[in-house]
Enzyme design. Sequence first.
Site, PDB file in Angstrom:
ATOM      1  N   TYR A 121       1.250  -7.434   7.624  1.00  0.00           N
ATOM      2  CA  TYR A 121       2.355  -6.723   6.982  1.00  0.00           C
ATOM      3  C   TYR A 121       2.839  -7.419   5.723  1.00  0.00           C
ATOM      4  CZ  TYR A 121       5.553  -9.389  10.205  1.00  0.00           C
ATOM      5  OH  TYR A 121       6.226 -10.330  10.922  1.00  0.00           O
ATOM      6  N   GLU A 122       3.597  -6.646   4.925  1.00  0.00           N
ATOM      7  CA  GLU A 122       4.034  -7.049   3.584  1.00  0.00           C
ATOM      8  C   GLU A 122       2.842  -7.328   2.671  1.00  0.00           C
ATOM      9  OE1 GLU A 122       6.932  -6.306   3.358  1.00  0.00           O
ATOM     10  OE2 GLU A 122       7.491  -6.436   5.470  1.00  0.00           O
ATOM     11  N   GLY A 123       1.752  -6.614   2.898  1.00  0.00           N
ATOM     12  CA  GLY A 123       0.558  -6.779   2.083  1.00  0.00           C
ATOM     13  C   GLY A 123      -0.434  -7.697   2.754  1.00  0.00           C
TER      14      GLY A 123
END
Length: 595
Positions: free
Chosen positions: A439-441
């Site tokens: 998550y968050e890239g």
Amino acid sequence: MSNYKAPVRDIQFVRNEVLDFDTHYRGLGLHDVNAELCDAILLEAAKFAENELAPLNRSGDEEGCQLTANGVQAPKGFKAAYEKYCEGGWPSLSAPEEFGGQGLPGSVDMMVGELMGQANQSWSMYPGLSGGARATIYAHGTDEQKALYLPKLIEGAWTGTMCLTEPQCGSDLSFLRTKAEPQGDGSYRVTGTKIFISSGDHDLAENIVHIVLARLPDAPAGTKGISLFIVPKYSPNDDGSLGERNAVNCGALEHKMGIHGNATCVMNFDGAKAFLIGEENRGLACMFTFMNGARVGTAVQGITHAELALQGAWRYASEREAGRALTGIKSPDRPADLLIVHPDVRRMLLTIRAFAEGNRALAHFLIKYIDVSAYSKDPDLVAKGDKMLAMLTPIAKGFMTENGLEAANLGMQVFGGHGYIREWGMEQNVRDARISTLYEGTTGIQSLDLLARKVMGSGGELLNLLAGEIQASLADLNDDEFTPVLLKALAEWQTITAEVGAACADDVNELGSAAVDYLMMGGYIALAWMWTKMAVVAKQKLSEQEDSFYRCKLATARFYFQKILPRTLTHAALIRAGAESVMSLTDDDILSYQQ
């Protein structure tokens, strides 16, 4: 009862002895913020993490969240812990004083956040995203929005979420379909479905403020047509009291590998009342205020999972007996020697330690630049800090989460078969750690951001700035043991950069093929820089008096340089191997493949 112990001394070592936060704060005009104050906050945070949060970690994992007719219920004990968290004033630490915050720098908040994440990652995510919601509204909201939402978010009565992902679009937000219809009175009606929403619904706080990406009618296609909205669970009245229930609900809870104690929700917006933040069709730019903070927060999880692995594995290897030392029996009065006598066990323990403590130093070094951006009156210093943040954030997020996951797996490995059993906590740590690289890239996305946008996109300026900082720092440290090795690795990274730049001029796939290895190579160099800083301090302290803490620091630094930093050679070789084998299959070959 949990065995978690907050790593107070190591945090103090990094902040006070290595990175000199006292001088940092004075330079920013924060004369009331010093080591004495920060140590007092740290000790109180340690008590809260050890006594309130850590005991709920395993039970929260086993119980999970429940979706009821009245919404989502968090595991037993979570709400009571959150109430104590708010009573202690923890949500307000780094919030602006004008809205009821304590006005402390973000570096203090990160110090506290590390401990709470280690003690109970699932719980810490409920208040964790509220900081991003606050920052986004503070940076882009109207005066009215700030006055209405920030005091409640700062006191913790309300929490926040980030709503980006949809079933058909994850990292590529150009496919986003959620719609926002203007109502003619300054409000909008948002309709659509968001997935993977951490803390999307729960019973810890009285209201939840969703920060939502959506499209206005006739908006341009792609990411240029996305706007940002506030969508509260309960529409607040002008005085901040709760009004009517909004048309936003949790449609389902995601069935996840880990972080079971946190409610990861499918959120349905059925014409929910919403309010625009920032300019129309500029929502993605505004949301980056939230996302960049979340990326740093996720990077800190690399410390979290390595630290938990370190504490569990080090303790177990110091108590468990198995086999005999290769050099001869160490405990003749016992049927076997301790695990710590075995070189491979020590290899794993030192690898975990090198990542846990190296990550901690890198995170605190990085957060200094966030302080500079927030408090410095020197525009040149702010500009330099922003550039360093741009370069280091994708490295920290990608590299620290990858090695945090590696450390979690090694922690389980030290336990052998017992590591696979729930009661020891190592398998939960692995499951909880797995999401951090996603998550968050993802790591791949962070790597493309680093290589394509930050390094190549700046014409090498950001890389040269970081390299210059490393070189200047090493000159000041005046160390002849670690410096030559690090400078050689840094020079190789710079050479590789030029080679990739030349190769991708002919074939852009060369850039995509090299990106992850490039980021990891940079990460190992960044951690070597931190370990050099820590080793120099340890040497100085040991010249004054013997202390096992500093002996362990110096030994771990030497282990890192001899056993971990050489991984850069493999990454360099993989980059130089190019994209040919990666791209050799045609699209038709891949699409036609069947088991």
